[in-house]
Design an enzyme around this catalytic site. Structure first.
Site, mmCIF file in Angstrom:
data_model
loop_
_atom_site.group_PDB
_atom_site.id
_atom_site.type_symbol
_atom_site.label_atom_id
_atom_site.label_comp_id
_atom_site.label_asym_id
_atom_site.label_seq_id
_atom_site.Cartn_x
_atom_site.Cartn_y
_atom_site.Cartn_z
ATOM 1 N N CYS A 224 0.972 -1.107 -0.103
ATOM 2 C CA CYS A 224 -0.072 -0.107 -0.048
ATOM 3 C C CYS A 224 0.901 1.279 -0.135
ATOM 4 C CB CYS A 224 -0.716 0.048 1.341
ATOM 5 S SG CYS A 224 -1.932 1.408 1.383
ATOM 6 N N CYS B 232 0.205 5.247 6.825
ATOM 7 C CA CYS B 232 -0.522 5.123 8.307
ATOM 8 C C CYS B 232 0.606 4.442 9.078
ATOM 9 C CB CYS B 232 -1.462 4.189 7.855
ATOM 10 S SG CYS B 232 -2.927 4.709 6.817
ATOM 11 N N CYS C 106 0.465 0.524 10.336
ATOM 12 C CA CYS C 106 0.027 -0.489 9.246
ATOM 13 C C CYS C 106 1.373 -1.062 8.587
ATOM 14 C CB CYS C 106 -0.882 0.146 8.198
ATOM 15 S SG CYS C 106 -1.245 -0.997 6.962
ATOM 16 N N CYS D 261 -16.144 -10.548 5.487
ATOM 17 C CA CYS D 261 -15.492 -8.967 5.155
ATOM 18 C C CYS D 261 -14.161 -9.476 4.210
ATOM 19 C CB CYS D 261 -15.142 -8.287 6.295
ATOM 20 S SG CYS D 261 -16.541 -8.060 7.443
ATOM 21 N N CYS E 6 -19.128 -7.701 3.367
ATOM 22 C CA CYS E 6 -18.418 -6.306 3.767
ATOM 23 C C CYS E 6 -17.089 -6.164 3.083
ATOM 24 C CB CYS E 6 -18.309 -6.503 5.330
ATOM 25 S SG CYS E 6 -17.432 -4.906 5.954
ATOM 26 N N CYS F 155 -19.262 0.467 8.202
ATOM 27 C CA CYS F 155 -18.697 -0.045 9.354
ATOM 28 C C CYS F 155 -17.437 0.988 9.696
ATOM 29 C CB CYS F 155 -18.097 -1.416 8.926
ATOM 30 S SG CYS F 155 -16.950 -1.855 9.976
ATOM 31 N N ARG G 231 -17.722 -3.264 17.855
ATOM 32 C CA ARG G 231 -17.094 -4.496 17.641
ATOM 33 C C ARG G 231 -15.599 -4.547 18.122
ATOM 34 N NH1 ARG G 231 -16.683 -4.950 12.109
ATOM 35 N NH2 ARG G 231 -18.590 -5.905 11.970
#
Length: 328
Positions: free
Chosen positions: A51, A55, A58, A95, A126, A186, A262
């Protein structure tokens, strides 16, 4: 059902005596849900690593030297097989996640095909694929997607400490595109990244001021992965107190009483007693299975044993009418 929470009001909830906070959270929870049911979701990374975003938490970012290697998009047959296995273990929602800044081209169409296959198994679908355009949101809706995950990560004031390659407004724009197509959201964040209690209150305020509230609110405990800035920079050296995490769950439940709250990342390291307190505070959804996108998770058998000891039952897949009533 309120959508006008101030940060100061939410800070006041955080400051309540623990027993009072838990009592209020239980009242809110029982007004909208069976307190002994938990919704089970399974998460599969269909495209891992590489990616371009920065972040700081991550391990899938191409900017950091972690053990996560970049992989190609999984084949549809592999994803369908994983969804079938998840359903057999009791998951009602499947998901899929891809480490993209935004989906593009043929890969996006392949993901839409996967979603259609998941829906054909009578499961909720999802996806978390990064930023979306209005046209992409419409295509996902056409494919049958029920939920789109796009977290805010933290409060607006602290967000810049975590990521610089995508703005807060860009995240909100993606959520607007999803809502415009009538899909559920979500949306939650990560706590334990060196933020203050006011920042945690600010994150909850952002979520609780959405109208309607996000149908699912994942509260992630930071998992420090070697090679990422949160594992190496002094700014993130501290750890969040367990009771503060439980308070965050309770405050999310009070301010968003009809949402599924969650327990997400970090659950692998939580004791059974801590998880039980989180359920008491209003958590009623978990990711079910041995792995999240790239980090570990409690195994399904362990979860089943804990549920049996607590008298908790898996939640059946909700009908569209029950979802509408919950958010009325």
């Amino acid at each position: 059902m309120r959508h006008d929470w101030s940060v100061e009001e939410i800070e006041a909830l955080f400051a309540l005596p623990f027993n009072d906070l838990m009592f209020r959270a239980q009242q809110a929870h029982r007004a909208h849900f069976d307190a002994n049911e938990v919704q089970l979701s399974t998460l599969l990374s269909i495209k891992t690593g590489g990616c371009p975003e920065d972040c700081k938490y991550c391990p899938q970012s191409s900017r950091y030297n972690t053990d996560v290697e970049s992989e190609l998009l999984m084949k549809k047959e592999q994803v369908v097989a994983a969804a079938k296995a998840a359903k057999e273990k009791g998951a009602s929602r499947f998901c899929i996640g891809a480490a993209w800044r935004e989906p593009k081209g043929r890969a996006f169409e392949l993901v839409c095909d996967m979603i259609s296959e998941i829906k054909s198994m009578d499961m909720e679908a999802c996806a978390t694929l990064g930023m979306l355009s209005a046209e992409q949101a419409a295509r996902l809706k056409e494919a049958g997607l029920d939920y789109y995950n796009h977290n805010l990560d933290s409060a607006p004031e602290y967000y810049k400490e975590i990521i610089s390659t995508r703005t807060y407004e860009e995240r909100l724009d993606t959520l607007k595109h999803v809502r415009a197509e009538g899909m559920s959201i979500c949306c939650g964040g990560i706590v334990g990244m060196g933020e203050s209690r006011r920042h945690r209150a600010g994150l909850v305020a952002q979520l609780a001021r959405m109208s309607p509230h996000p149908e699912s609110v994942p509260i992630n405990m930071l998992v420090k992965v070697e090679g990422t800035p949160v594992a190496e920079d002094e700014q993130f050296a501290g750890t969040l107190d367990n009771f503060e995490f439980i308070r965050t769950i309770a405050v999310a439940r009070i301010t968003m009483p009809a949402s599924h709250v969650r327990l997400s990342a970090g659950r692998e390291t939580m004791s059974e007693e801590m998880q039980a307190l989180c359920f008491l505070a209003g958590a009623n959804s978990i990711f079910y299975g041995e792995k999240l996108l790239t980090t570990g998770n409690q195994d399904a058998e362990h979860d089943q044993q804990l549920f049996a000891r607590l008298g908790i039952r898996p939640m059946e897949k909700p009908t569209p009418s029950s979802r509408r009533m919950a958010n009325a």
